[in-house]
Enzyme design. Structure first.
Site, PDB file in Angstrom:
ATOM      1  N   LYS A 389       0.835  -1.201   0.000  1.00 39.53           N
ATOM      2  CA  LYS A 389       0.000   0.000   0.000  1.00 39.53           C
ATOM      3  C   LYS A 389       0.872   1.254   0.000  1.00 39.53           C
ATOM      4  CE  LYS A 389      -4.014  -2.198   2.089  1.00 39.53           C
ATOM      5  NZ  LYS A 389      -5.040  -2.212   3.128  1.00 39.53           N
ATOM      6  N   ASP A 508     -40.911 -23.617  29.285  1.00 36.63           N
ATOM      7  CA  ASP A 508     -40.343 -24.560  28.321  1.00 36.63           C
ATOM      8  C   ASP A 508     -39.351 -25.445  29.100  1.00 36.63           C
ATOM      9  OD1 ASP A 508     -39.215 -25.650  25.867  1.00 36.63           O
ATOM     10  OD2 ASP A 508     -37.543 -24.266  26.236  1.00 36.63           O
TER      11      ASP A 508
END
Ligand SMILES: O=P(O)(O)OC[C@H]1O[C@H](O[C@H]2O[C@H](CO)[C@@H](O)[C@H](O)[C@H]2O)[C@H](O)[C@@H](O)[C@@H]1O
Ligand SMILES: O=c1ccn([C@@H]2O[C@H](COP(=O)(O)OP(=O)(O)O)[C@@H](O)[C@H]2O)c(=O)[nH]1
Length: 734
Positions: A389, A508
């Site tokens: 870069k 549940d």
């Protein structure tokens, strides 16, 4: 939010003591060079190792050292020579570095290294705790400090912690060979946000988390107890402006100020104007593929001899980790290679390779970048590679060609470069030729794209994106719409419970009252649960329902003698006061003949999965399969089933590692609402953990107290962390 604390092994400066004076030398390597720009523009403190061991530090200089660091916004972690040996040269660079760069044969699994790594990580964590306060943001960097996030989390449960890995994360197949793999993952999971350079590293990491820790991962969120850890890719950028400006200044001052290196480069250019300069800059590291590059260069000169005397390769190899044997061997190999090739091919006017083994000051790097026609970077594996870069950023007239290994993280963003496989000499030779002969127009057009992207996504943007993602996490910017059950909320619920005249509770079972087990039959109720449910059952004006997707035989065996009210198979059957199960819904079962063979074929093709047959539904369980493979098969099955069930009145429920096919008119929500209509209840509560419980959360009236177990997207109002917390909550009522 408080200040940012950056933590990395290497500080942006390294201290050296000569003749009683302290010299601060800029650090080399992408982490330090990249983060330096972030650090200097911010109110941050950078904590790390100064480069001096305790033994190297005369006590009388201690204060001066601290001051020298403080001047640069840094604070040190003291390490002894033994610690540096085991932690840095040992576990970091003889175990993790080779393993994560796919040099498995170099990776040493030494218990002593590991122990020192742990101890030193603890030192860093302690230093952070000492130097920061609760509301500071902690940003931990790189593979040397992978245990630090969890170590800090233990003492600072609410602090924002980010972690960024600068090197690749290997595939699960490689990572699993590490003897301390679970500990490393757990260390990292102390973070709120974990960043990688590329999506590939991210997905490798997620795959290891799923397979080795068995944690639930949804997209890029990891669910761990009461926390969600975000994982994302943030490709690191460079300080574009700094490199561009330096290159512009270099151009402007070329007549007034020139370094010795630049003079040498210029005189070379003047004496051989047609000769192309090819540049490579790396730390002297086997992952950078320097030796292969030199071999490929020889291959190129043999394949295209017309380029002899027309090209010159400049190699800047920066000394690195020279206590590690592999680095010493590599140094010798490169010295010999360069010597041999130069010896064989050099002419009176031409030395094919200029080789520098040293670190150069910034000014000289700019000399090299701006004077080279081609940058040739061939890592065999590289987290990012910032040199690629930086080279592009200095090309102010937009000329220059970048040849870049596709094994570097930066290759993902630099598609306009000439991407090569460093192991393919044929391809590299042809690419070098292409680079040498590339028309200027093409060079400029490619570099325009590259520069625009680098300028936009620079290191500042990179750091901001990471910090913003971390901040968002802290501010609860997650996708959750449920609230944690805080002390205040709990007190409010207690009050409502006490005041209520008629209460209705839906609980549940799996994942709510008990944890999961590989074999569902083994997830049976324990004594504590029985006693808790007994107490709730005996409460006056309270109707308790266990509501589950389980079959009636199992629940009958476990709970019928207890006379608990039960709704099973998602609402097909009901039992109250110990009576036999009765049908709650009229359901069809003819479809089962058609669906069963489909599920069985998935069992055959998915090791570890099995079919559970209930009276009116069929469930395909895949908890015990390889997690990635199981998910893949589940998606496949979903597609197959959706096309099969067409007009039949059946639907597919996606539960927790289970897919259940059942009549569409049956679900827990519908069943719960029916029960609600039986009396006038003024306190309704439903607790559940998975997708099938969402029907209750959706369909119960707004006044109901709905609670999700675990941190997941939900329609419930509140959430609790785990089954232990559910039991604690129920104990309050009992
Ligand atoms: O600290 P050293 O042992 O001297 O090594 C220098 C650094 O090397 C590694 O750099 C990585 O970070 C870069 C920026 O993200 C990236 O471009 C490169 O691919 C990586 O290898 C290492 O990760 C750092 O910790 C070291 O400080
Ligand atoms: O003599 C040198 C040579 C290189 N670098 C810097 O070292 C970093 C190397 O980072 P890269 O990501 O390419 O690889 P790493 O060494 O971190 O693996 C780049 O910022 C270079 O500018 C430096 O400071 N001095």
């Amino acid at each position: 939010m408080g200040k940012t604390i950056i933590i990395s092994n290497r500080l942006p400066i390294q201290l050296q003591i000569s003749n009683g004076n302290i010299d601060a030398i800029p650090s080399v390597g992408g982490l330090a060079t990249g983060m330096k720009s972030v650090h200097s523009g911010n109110e941050s403190l950078w904590v790390g190792w100064s480069g001096l061991t305790q033994e190297d530090t005369p006590p009388e200089l201690e204060k001066d050292i601290d001051e020298a660091l403080e001047k640069n916004g840094c604070a040190k972690v003291n390490l002894s020579a033994e610690e540096v040996e085991g932690f840095y040269f040992g576990f970091s660079n003889r175990t993790i570095w080779p393993l994560f760069h796919y040099f498995l044969e170099y990776s040493e699994f030494e218990l002593d290294f590991w122990n020192t790594y742990r101890e030193v990580n603890r030192k860093f964590a302690d230093a952070i705790i000492e130097k920061s306060s609760e509301d500071d943001v902690i940003w931990v960097h790189d593979y040397q400090l992978m245990l630090v996030p969890q170590m800090v989390r233990e003492k600072r449960p609410n602090t924002s912690i980010g972690f960024f890995l600068h090197i690749p994360f290997p595939s699960y197949e490689i990572f699993r060979t590490l003897p301390w793999r679970e500990e490393v993952l757990q260390g990292l999971l102390g973070s709120d946000l974990i960043g990688f350079h590329t999506y590939d590293y991210e997905r490798h990491f997620l795959s290891s988390v799923r397979r080795l820790l068995g944690l639930e991962v949804s997209f890029n969120d990891i669910y761990l107890d009461n926390r969600v850890i975000k994982v994302d890719s943030f490709p690191m950028g460079i300080d574009y402006k700094k490199f561009k400006t330096a290159a512009q200044d270099h151009e402007q001052n070329k007549n007034t100020h020139k370094s010795d290196l630049q003079k040498r480069l210029d005189s070379h250019k003047a004496s051989a104007p047609d000769t192309k300069l090819i540049l490579s800059i790396d730390r002297l590291d086997y992952s950078k593929g320097i030796a292969k590059r030199i071999n490929a260069f020889e291959y190129f000169l043999n394949k295209y001899p017309e380029y002899k005397e027309k090209v010159r390769l400049i190699i800047l190899a920066v000394p690195s980790r020279s206590n590690v044997p592999q680095y010493q061997l590599l140094k010798r190999e490169i010295d010999e290679l360069v010597g041999r090739i130069n010896g064989e091919l050099a002419t009176v006017n031409w030395t094919p390779i200029w080789y520098f083994y040293r670190s150069l000051p910034f000014e000289n790097l700019i000399d090299l970048y701006t004077s080279s026609d081609i940058a040739w970077l061939t890592p065999l594996r590289d987290g990012m590679n910032l040199v690629a870069k930086e080279y592009i950023a200095t090309r102010t007239d937009k000329t220059g060609v970048l040849i870049l290994s596709e094994m570097a993280g930066s290759a993902y963003e630099m598609n306009e470069a000439l991407l090569i496989n460093p192991n393919n000499f044929e391809e590299q030779a042809d690419t070098l030729k292409r680079a040498i002969t590339m028309p200027e127009e093409e060079q400029k057009s490619r570099n325009t794209f590259l520069q625009n992207r680098l300028e936009r996504y620079n290191v500042e943007v990179w750091a901001n994106e990471f910090m913003n993602a971390l901040k968002q996490k802290k501010e609860g910017g997650d996708d959750f719409i449920s609230q944690k059950l805080s002390k205040d909320i709990l007190q409010d619920i207690d009050k409502k419970y006490t005041k209520a005249k008629k209460r209705l509770l839906f609980l549940d079972y799996d994942g709510t009252l008990v944890g999961f087990h590989k074999d569902p039959q083994k997830a049976s109720p324990d004594d504590e649960l029985y006693s808790l449910l007994d107490q709730l059952q005996q409460q006056e004006n309270t109707t308790l329902f266990l509501i589950s997707g389980r079959d009636k035989q199992t629940f009958g065996r476990w709970f019928l003698p207890k006379k608990y009210n039960m709704i099973v198979e998602h609402g097909v059957w009901i039992s109250t006061d110990g009576d036999d199960f009765k049908l709650l819904e009229k359901v069809k079962d003819e479809w089962m003949e058609k669906i069963r063979p489909v599920l069985e074929s998935f069992v055959d093709r998915t090791p570890g999965s099995f079919v559970e047959e209930k009276n009116y539904s069929l469930a395909w369980h895949y908890r015990n399969t390889d997690p990635d493979f199981g998910e893949k098969r589940a998606n496949e099955l979903n597609t197959v089933l959706t096309s099969l069930i067409g007009n039949d009145d059946i639907s597919v429920l996606n539960g927790n590692k289970v897919m259940e096919v059942k009549s569409s008119n049956v679900n827990k929500g519908r069943a719960a609402v029916r029960m609600l209509g039986e009396d006038s209840y003024d306190f309704v509560m439903a607790i559940g953990d998975d997708w099938t419980d969402e029907f209750m959360f959706q369909e119960l009236p707004d006044s109901a107290i709905t609670i999700k177990v675990g941190l997941k997207k939900t329609q419930a109002k509140y959430h609790v962390e785990n089954t232990k917390r559910v039991r604690e909550l129920l104990k309050r009522f009992a």
